[in-house]
Design an enzyme around this catalytic site. Structure first.
Site, mmCIF file in Angstrom:
data_model
loop_
_atom_site.group_PDB
_atom_site.id
_atom_site.type_symbol
_atom_site.label_atom_id
_atom_site.label_comp_id
_atom_site.label_asym_id
_atom_site.label_seq_id
_atom_site.Cartn_x
_atom_site.Cartn_y
_atom_site.Cartn_z
ATOM 1 C CE LYS A 35 33.645 -21.052 -14.284
ATOM 2 N NZ LYS A 35 32.216 -21.145 -14.009
ATOM 3 C CG LEU A 156 28.481 -17.524 -1.080
ATOM 4 C CD1 LEU A 156 28.723 -16.470 -2.133
ATOM 5 C CD2 LEU A 156 29.414 -18.693 -1.305
ATOM 6 N NE ARG A 157 27.694 -10.752 3.208
ATOM 7 C CZ ARG A 157 28.246 -10.019 4.170
ATOM 8 N NH1 ARG A 157 27.825 -8.801 4.395
ATOM 9 N NH2 ARG A 157 29.228 -10.483 4.911
ATOM 10 C CE LYS A 207 19.949 -18.029 -1.190
ATOM 11 N NZ LYS A 207 21.334 -18.079 -1.455
ATOM 12 C CG PHE A 252 21.243 -6.213 3.796
ATOM 13 C CD1 PHE A 252 22.451 -6.593 4.357
ATOM 14 C CD2 PHE A 252 20.949 -6.616 2.509
ATOM 15 C CE1 PHE A 252 23.356 -7.354 3.643
ATOM 16 C CE2 PHE A 252 21.850 -7.381 1.784
ATOM 17 C CZ PHE A 252 23.048 -7.751 2.363
ATOM 18 C CB ALA A 255 18.962 4.725 1.257
ATOM 19 C CB CYS A 263 21.186 -13.550 -5.294
ATOM 20 S SG CYS A 263 22.692 -14.444 -5.629
ATOM 21 N NE ARG A 330 26.157 -13.336 -12.542
ATOM 22 C CZ ARG A 330 26.223 -14.479 -11.864
ATOM 23 N NH1 ARG A 330 25.481 -15.503 -12.241
ATOM 24 N NH2 ARG A 330 27.010 -14.590 -10.817
#
Ligand code: UGA
Length: 444
Positions: A35, A156-157, A207, A252, A255, A263, A330
């Site tokens: 990586k 962060l998203r 968090k 958020f 639907a 996460c 994921r």
């Protein structure tokens, strides 16, 4: 400032790059040599909008480096961020072995003459992990090293990570040392964001509590969507109506098929587990999980009801990523849906603008046709399922899609398609928490 970031996943790589962007000198460390080599050659190990260009420009400017050598990074840098994975164990507890391993390596690299060092936990961890990191360092580092441990959770998203990092709503810094707090405030000074200064334990809890609350919000609107389907109401209108109350906010409240990703599922489980360990169980979060799982089941039930039997039916699925603008699959609900369809014998073709490789790996052994083109994916299908909220699905030429399909049935699991356009193109349009529109007496 000289900053080291240990771990070059979505969080570590984007955080390190954004720190470099605002003028810090950053060394990103990863023990995966392949990586690191990719990054040194300017190739990306993951997809995140705007990141590639930003990495290149900061490497060119000499502010961003990549290495496998943790020891030299600890020597060079006054602040060391830990951004390694904290995956779930089978029982929902958090696997902290990577955090422990890195803490140990940092301890081994610390030398008394190096000067003051701040070790910052950026990974999402259960409350009181910071104290354990400090214990590991104290136990294994040579006598005389000067170090503090700080918690600085990341919000962060994926898919909008660079934007979120450069424009944070707030920066949470948890520390029991004023000296460490002052250094951390210097790191974030260029971001011009409100800083929440708290103790270590509170930062760690913020968090878990934030992610669990957002998951709760999604499950809440998904539970409302089930009521809407029974009552003939429209969940989008209900969400708009309640979201305009600033105490609730419209964010958020979309639907859909439920939340996924690396996460929310993990952090809700982790918080349930931690709260139970502490003797203050968050029972409410078990319902959040139950609603999330039920959302996919109800949706599958509706497809089954429409097609009667799924065996040998051709179903096209648009979307494999767990959300738009990422290649991450994921805990993706789209992948779960595809697997369930295959288990019931449907023939599935799938398309995703960025997640075709990661999706193909996740679906290995499931005999799914992965397509390079969303229209080809729909060819001959009896049902089209929209499983990820990519913008290009919402703007697709639906007349063309309908012409390619065997039956004009669409199940929009993310409520992103323009319902009127779908009906106008001749589709029978099913979505989440809303009435079915368009033709209902299909023959074919
Ligand atoms: C989430 C949090 O939003 C971040 O603040 C946090 O930093 C991150 O987890 C983390 O802990 O690292 P992320 O998982 O990248 O970010 O993505 P989100 O945008 O939160 O979406 C999570 C899931 O919820 C996706 O499957 C998405 O489709 C779903 N979702 C989101 C909904 O179903 N409805 C919504 O209204 C919003």
């Amino acid at each position: 400032m000289n900053l080291a970031i240990i771990g070059t996943g979505y969080v570590g790589l984007t955080t390190g790059t954004c720190f470099a962007e605002v003028g810090h000198r950053v060394v990103c460390v990863d023990n995966n040599a392949e990586k690191v080599q990719m990054l040194l050659e300017g190739r990306m190990p993951l997809y995140e909008p705007d990141l590639e260009y930003m990495i290149r420009s900061n490497v060119d400017a000499g502010r961003l480096k990549f290495t496998t050598n943790l020891e030299s990074a600890v020597e060079e840098c006054e602040i060391i961020f830990i951004a390694v994975p904290t995956p779930p164990h089978a029982d929902g507890s958090v696997d902290l072995s990577y955090i422990e391993g890195v803490s140990h390596e940092i301890a081994d690299a610390l030398k008394p003459g190096l000067g003051y060092r701040v070790v910052v936990d950026k990974s999402t961890v259960p409350v009181s992990t910071g104290g354990k990191v400090y214990q590991v360092i104290e136990r294994y580092a040579p006598l005389g090293v000067d170090v503090d441990v700080v918690s600085n959770p990341e919000f962060l998203r994926e898919g909008s990570a660079v934007h979120d990092l450069m424009n944070p709503d707030r920066v949470v810094i948890g520390s029991d040392s004023q000296r460490a707090m002052d250094m951390m405030k210097r790191v974030y000074q260029p971001f011009n964001a409100p800083i929440v200064e708290v103790d270590l334990a509170s930062a760690e809890l913020i968090k878990h509590a934030a992610n669990s609350f957002l998951a709760l919000k999604i499950s809440y609107i998904n539970a409302v969507s089930a009521v809407c389907e029974k009552a003939g109401a429209d969940v989008e209108l209900v969400a708009r109506g309640i979201g305009m109350d600033r105490r609730i906010s419209s964010h958020f409240l979309n639907a859909g098929l439920g939340y996924g990703g690396s996460c929310f599922p993990k952090d809700v489980k982790g918080f349930i587990n931690v709260s139970e360990q502490l003797g203050a169980p968050m029972e409410i979060l078990k319902e959040v999980e139950r609603v999330n799982a039920a959302q996919l089941e109800r949706f599958l039930g509706r497809i089954r009801k429409k097609l009667w039997v799924l065996r040998n039916k051709k179903i096209a699925v648009w979307g494999m990523a767990f959300k738009k603008n990422t290649d991450d699959v994921r805990e993706s609900v789209a992948i779960k849906l595809i697997k369930r369809l295959r288990e019931e014998g449907a023939c599935v073709s799938a398309y995703d603008p960025k997640a075709s490789e990661t999706g193909a790996r996740a679906l290995a052994g499931y005999d799914v046709t992965i397509c390079d083109d969303m229209y080809e994916c729909a060819r001959g299908a009896e049902v089209l399922v929209v499983a990820t909220e990519w913008k290009q699905f919402a703007t697709a030429n639906l007349v063309k899609v309908r012409e390619l399909m065997r039956l004009p049935i669409m199940f929009d699991g993310r409520n992103i398609m323009h319902a009127e356009n779908a009906v106008h193109a001749g589709f029978e349009y099913h979505s989440v928490g809303r009435k079915t529109l368009g033709r209902t007496n299909l023959r074919g």
